[in-house]
Motif scaffolding. Structure first.
Motif, PDB file in Angstrom:
ATOM      1  N   UNK A 136      27.399   9.747  23.466  1.00 26.13           N
ATOM      2  CA  UNK A 136      28.037   8.501  23.930  1.00 26.13           C
ATOM      3  C   UNK A 136      28.630   8.355  24.949  1.00 26.13           C
ATOM      4  N   UNK A 137      28.759   7.060  25.776  1.00 23.35           N
ATOM      5  CA  UNK A 137      29.413   6.972  27.061  1.00 23.35           C
ATOM      6  C   UNK A 137      30.589   6.175  26.745  1.00 23.35           C
ATOM      7  N   UNK A 138      31.796   6.711  27.229  1.00 27.90           N
ATOM      8  CA  UNK A 138      33.010   5.990  26.802  1.00 27.90           C
ATOM      9  C   UNK A 138      33.497   5.397  28.219  1.00 27.90           C
ATOM     10  N   UNK A 139      33.827   4.485  28.483  1.00 27.35           N
ATOM     11  CA  UNK A 139      34.464   3.622  29.618  1.00 27.35           C
ATOM     12  C   UNK A 139      35.712   2.831  29.318  1.00 27.35           C
ATOM     13  N   UNK A 140      36.477   2.774  30.320  1.00 26.46           N
ATOM     14  CA  UNK A 140      37.933   2.101  30.086  1.00 26.46           C
ATOM     15  C   UNK A 140      37.960   1.137  31.486  1.00 26.46           C
ATOM     16  N   UNK A 141      38.540  -0.050  30.624  1.00 25.44           N
ATOM     17  CA  UNK A 141      38.302  -1.080  31.509  1.00 25.44           C
ATOM     18  C   UNK A 141      39.761  -2.053  31.298  1.00 25.44           C
ATOM     19  N   UNK A 142      40.296  -2.414  32.175  1.00 23.92           N
ATOM     20  CA  UNK A 142      41.586  -3.345  32.202  1.00 23.92           C
ATOM     21  C   UNK A 142      41.057  -4.780  32.943  1.00 23.92           C
ATOM     22  N   UNK A 143      41.347  -5.848  31.882  1.00 18.49           N
ATOM     23  CA  UNK A 143      40.917  -6.920  32.369  1.00 18.49           C
ATOM     24  C   UNK A 143      41.798  -7.900  32.578  1.00 18.49           C
ATOM     25  N   UNK A 144      43.075  -7.765  31.888  1.00 20.66           N
ATOM     26  CA  UNK A 144      44.226  -8.715  32.355  1.00 20.66           C
ATOM     27  C   UNK A 144      45.444  -7.710  32.511  1.00 20.66           C
ATOM     28  N   UNK A 145      46.445  -8.206  32.818  1.00 20.63           N
ATOM     29  CA  UNK A 145      47.861  -7.424  32.515  1.00 20.63           C
ATOM     30  C   UNK A 145      48.220  -6.921  31.301  1.00 20.63           C
ATOM     31  N   UNK A 146      47.669  -7.708  30.145  1.00 17.69           N
ATOM     32  CA  UNK A 146      48.141  -7.294  28.848  1.00 17.69           C
ATOM     33  C   UNK A 146      47.154  -6.837  27.899  1.00 17.69           C
ATOM     34  N   UNK A 147      45.807  -6.393  28.583  1.00 18.10           N
ATOM     35  CA  UNK A 147      44.911  -6.003  27.720  1.00 18.10           C
ATOM     36  C   UNK A 147      43.882  -5.044  28.404  1.00 18.10           C
ATOM     37  N   UNK A 148      43.840  -3.761  27.770  1.00 19.03           N
ATOM     38  CA  UNK A 148      42.703  -2.963  28.380  1.00 19.03           C
ATOM     39  C   UNK A 148      42.142  -2.353  27.137  1.00 19.03           C
ATOM     40  N   UNK A 149      40.901  -1.922  27.317  1.00 19.40           N
ATOM     41  CA  UNK A 149      39.982  -1.429  26.490  1.00 19.40           C
ATOM     42  C   UNK A 149      39.281  -0.083  26.669  1.00 19.40           C
ATOM     43  N   UNK A 150      38.941   0.683  25.668  1.00 23.50           N
ATOM     44  CA  UNK A 150      37.915   1.787  25.795  1.00 23.50           C
ATOM     45  C   UNK A 150      36.855   1.314  25.189  1.00 23.50           C
ATOM     46  N   UNK A 151      35.466   1.368  25.774  1.00 19.71           N
ATOM     47  CA  UNK A 151      34.282   0.901  24.993  1.00 19.71           C
ATOM     48  C   UNK A 151      33.386   2.164  25.005  1.00 19.71           C
ATOM     49  N   UNK A 152      32.611   1.910  23.924  1.00 18.37           N
ATOM     50  CA  UNK A 152      31.512   3.046  23.941  1.00 18.37           C
ATOM     51  C   UNK A 152      30.011   2.396  23.623  1.00 18.37           C
TER      52      UNK A 152
END
Length: 362
Positions: free
Chosen positions: A150-166
């Motif tokens: 699986x490929x995991x990647x991290x992204x911050x879209x706002x100052x109050x929300x970040x995600x790790x997606x797979x």
């Protein structure tokens, strides 16, 4: 006191945001790659040759983040880097995967043809309502492959929300056939494959992530809404039910948008108690399980039992940490490349755990 000195290698870079160690079986050694977000992006290569004269710095890719005009993002360079190890014996050998910030996608550079296969274009909008429409991926900085493919990647879209997606079973995404086809793919608004993308983890602010020394779990640096800074651990092992939940850890927040493993996040170390007030932007784990964290003043080192081994001051903030097979810890700032010798190299992760492909090309 340091057993080995911290050495400045080069200070002529511009906006380095990520780095990666890549193994080359033909050379029987590896080299460092560094991703530049400035302009249309560049990927730099640094290596030491087999002889007495170092090869040093070379330009590996230009441009690396924006290859079509106009690009959809103002941040047109490249971000995170990863290696697709499928069909190789070394976890760090294989096709290079690049987050093209300017193009708004993650692509795999196919060996032999030079084609750029889009892996990720649209992602779940986990920071909004659960039924929100997918959005374009923006600025993944931290990326890695799990031993299961699986490929995991991290992204911050706002100052109050970040995600790790797979991206599930990313190693099985069918490659584009030619470089000509990949030129057409610049206009695509969705990928041709139907591999699902999960929101693996969501929190207020995520700094960086790294696999543990066995590749069985994920360390994530978190700054939560109460300003606490934590190092949390997510098990990636499937349980008897076939999903990724685990009986370790308890939920601290109840929110269906938090992601598959939020309830199973185990707090391993309270960084706030160590005087850290922002989620570390870079992290590396060595073969013995020691954790290297980029904090605002430099480098913090923890052992596998989460005891502080030491701190190292650096002149400017660290943007990436990479352990090389040559047993050096490579440190980048926005403009500099430094390194320091360490006792252990990166973990020797397995490459024979990839699951059978369950997806088909559209």
């Amino acid at each position: 006191e340091l057993q080995y000195p911290l050495v400045l290698i080069d200070d002529s870079y511009h906006d380095i945001v990520a780095s990666l160690w890549r193994h080359d079986a033909d050379l029987e050694r590896g080299y460092l790659l560094m991703s530049q977000s400035h302009g249309n992006g560049r990927i730099w290569r640094w290596e030491r040759g087999g002889g007495p004269i170092p090869i040093g710095k070379t330009l590996a890719m230009d441009p690396s983040g924006c290859r079509s005009k106009p690009c959809i993002s103002e941040n047109s360079g490249s971000g995170g880097l990863a290696v697709d190890f499928f069909k190789h014996d070394n976890y760090r050998q294989g096709c290079l995967v690049v987050a093209e910030w300017g193009e708004g996608r993650i692509v795999k550079l196919e060996e032999g043809t030079g084609a750029r296969t889009p892996l990720v274009i649209n992602v779940p909008d986990a920071c909004k309502h659960a039924s929100a429409r997918p959005r374009r991926v923006e600025r993944p900085k931290s990326m890695l492959y799990t031993p299961t493919g699986d490929l995991l990647f991290m992204e911050s879209t706002t100052s109050s929300c970040s995600t790790v997606m797979r991206l599930n079973q990313a190693v099985h995404v069918a490659p584009l056939e030619s470089a000509m086809t990949s030129r057409v793919a610049h206009k695509w608004n969705e990928t041709l494959h139907d591999h699902s993308i999960d929101v693996l983890y969501r929190d207020t602010n995520l700094g960086s992530m790294a696999l543990d020394s066995k590749g069985e779990g994920l360390y994530v640096n978190v700054q939560r809404s109460d300003d606490s800074v934590l190092l949390v651990y997510l098990s990636l092992l499937e349980d008897d039910d076939g999903d990724d939940d685990d009986d370790k850890g308890t939920s601290q927040v109840s929110d269906t948008r938090m992601g598959l493993l939020y309830d199973a996040a185990i707090v391993k170390f309270n960084l706030t108690d160590a005087g850290v007030h922002e989620a570390p932007e870079a992290m590396a784990v060595d073969e013995s399980g020691n954790v290297f964290l980029a904090i605002s003043s430099g480098l913090l080192v923890l052992n596998e039992e989460m005891e502080i081994l030491g701190k190292l001051d650096t002149p400017t903030p660290i943007t990436s940490l990479t352990l090389g097979e040559d047993k050096f810890l490579y440190i980048t700032t926005s403009t500099q490349l430094l390194r320091i010798r360490v006792r252990q190299g990166p973990p020797k992760l397995p490459t024979n755990l990839v699951k059978r492909n369950k997806y088909f090309v559209k």
